[in-house]
Enzyme design. Structure first.
Site, PDB file in Angstrom:
ATOM      1  CB  SER A 105      -0.903   0.179   1.412  1.00 56.71           C
ATOM      2  OG  SER A 105      -0.219  -0.284   2.267  1.00 56.71           O
ATOM      3  CG  ASP A 160       2.065  -6.779   1.219  1.00 56.05           C
ATOM      4  OD1 ASP A 160       1.916  -7.816   1.239  1.00 56.05           O
ATOM      5  OD2 ASP A 160       1.086  -5.737   0.875  1.00 56.05           O
ATOM      6  CD  GLU A 207      -2.849  -9.091  -2.908  1.00 53.70           C
ATOM      7  OE1 GLU A 207      -3.395  -8.732  -3.348  1.00 53.70           O
ATOM      8  OE2 GLU A 207      -2.599  -7.789  -1.908  1.00 53.70           O
ATOM      9  CD  GLU A 221      -8.126  -5.462   1.158  1.00 49.76           C
ATOM     10  OE1 GLU A 221      -6.376  -6.213   1.809  1.00 49.76           O
ATOM     11  OE2 GLU A 221      -8.133  -4.597   2.531  1.00 49.76           O
ATOM     12  CE  LYS A 259      -0.146  -8.466   3.139  1.00 48.02           C
ATOM     13  NZ  LYS A 259      -1.174  -8.426   2.093  1.00 48.02           N
TER      14      LYS A 259
HETATM   15  O1  KIV Z   1      -0.650  -3.739   1.565  1.00 48.69           O
HETATM   16  C1  KIV Z   1      -0.700  -3.385   2.668  1.00 48.69           C
HETATM   17  O2  KIV Z   1      -0.689  -2.457   3.381  1.00 48.69           O
HETATM   18  C2  KIV Z   1      -1.647  -4.488   2.814  1.00 48.69           C
HETATM   19  C3  KIV Z   1      -2.809  -4.283   4.600  1.00 48.69           C
HETATM   20  C4  KIV Z   1      -3.774  -3.309   3.627  1.00 48.69           C
HETATM   21  C5  KIV Z   1      -2.983  -5.806   5.172  1.00 48.69           C
HETATM   22  O3  KIV Z   1      -1.666  -5.602   2.747  1.00 48.69           O
END
Ligand code: KIV
Length: 278
Positions: free
Chosen positions: A60, A98, A129, A196, A127
């Site tokens: 994000s 992420d 998805e 989410e 992380k």
């Molecule tokens: O990228 C991010 O900040 C996220 C959160 C919304 C969990 O994946």
């Protein structure tokens, strides 16, 4: 903690925080709710360290740092740069990087990308998805010593292929699919899952279906923890406020007021004062 480290932390006037571990995170499912916040830099990570259980360097950041419309153009180099900064600012935190769009399209590519993250940063986990369809990738990573946090439900990296951000779990069939996704990611070895943008009923079914913690964002209060994007919850991202966000600070307004005051002080000659001179 070694005695030397303890003395150093006291002399640095820092509060020592015991670092989270994967076993503590898993155990928390039945003991306490987990508090997760995103961070993109050392300064804010340091401020978040004391009261968060995990810090997520979310892609994000592509909204805040690059001003982009979605997360899809974030690169691995950018994620590594920001993860390094967060780890430096919050050395006692469990930091998750992420994985950006396109860096885990198959097992080999995913492992190569995650190895780069582990080699170049102090991130404790990554992380990814994806649900059932990506479980084989999660499995390949966890079998190669990479700790994985899953991310199911509304997945921002699917925004273009799905044609928008859509709340999930509105039908019994979709709830069943989400439960299958969570179970597949758990079976692949993930230590927890971000859930989410789902209806609370779906979040409840998913949270009960697996043994690993479910960290919700826009998933009601039935999950094992919550994650919020720092710039949303502190009021720096003002373009719009999603329904699930609670603003704990009017950051944007406070900054505007402070900069206005600074300008007034510069123009009136009140800044700098005698005390602020060499
Ligand atoms: O990228 C991010 O900040 C996220 C959160 C919304 C969990 O994946």
């Amino acid at each position: 903690m070694f005695l030397g480290e303890f003395i150093l932390s006291i002399t640095n006037n820092e509060t020592y925080k015991e670092k989270m571990t994967i076993s503590k995170i898993k155990k928390a499912k039945h003991e306490k709710k987990l508090t997760v916040i995103t961070a993109y830099d050392a300064l804010f990570a340091k401020l978040f360290e004391q009261d968060s259980d995990m810090i997520l360097v979310g892609d994000s950041l592509n909204h805040s740092f690059a001003g982009a419309q979605d997360t899809l153009s974030a690169t691995l180099d950018q994620m590594i740069y920001h993860t390094k900064a967060v780890c430096a600012g919050a050395p006692n935190s469990f930091v998750i990087c992420d994985m950006p769009f396109g860096t885990y399209t198959n097992e080999e590519k995913a492992l190569e990308s995650c190895v780069q993250v582990y080699a170049q940063t102090q991130a404790a986990a990554v992380k990814i998805e994806g649900g059932e369809e990506r479980a084989h990738i999660v499995k390949h990573l966890t079998s190669n010593c990479i700790a994985v946090m899953g991310h199911i439900g509304l997945m921002p990296q699917y925004v273009r292929s799905e044609g928008g951000y859509k709340v999930r779990g509105k039908t019994p069939e979709d709830i069943e699919q989400l439960v299958r996704d969570a179970k597949a990611i758990e079976a692949a070895g993930a230590f927890c899952i971000v859930l989410e943008g789902v209806k609370t009923e779906a979040a409840k079914a998913i949270t009960q279906a697996v043994k690993i913690p479910i960290i919700g964002i826009g998933a009601g209060n039935v999950t094992d923890g919550q994650v919020l994007v720092w710039s949303d919850m502190l009021g720096f991202f003002e373009a719009f406020k999603p329904k699930f966000v609670r603003r704990y600070l009017n950051g944007g307004e406070l900054i505007r007021q402070a900069v206005k005051q600074y300008k007034e002080d510069v123009e009136s000659g009140l800044f700098p004062s005698k005390e602020e001179e060499y």
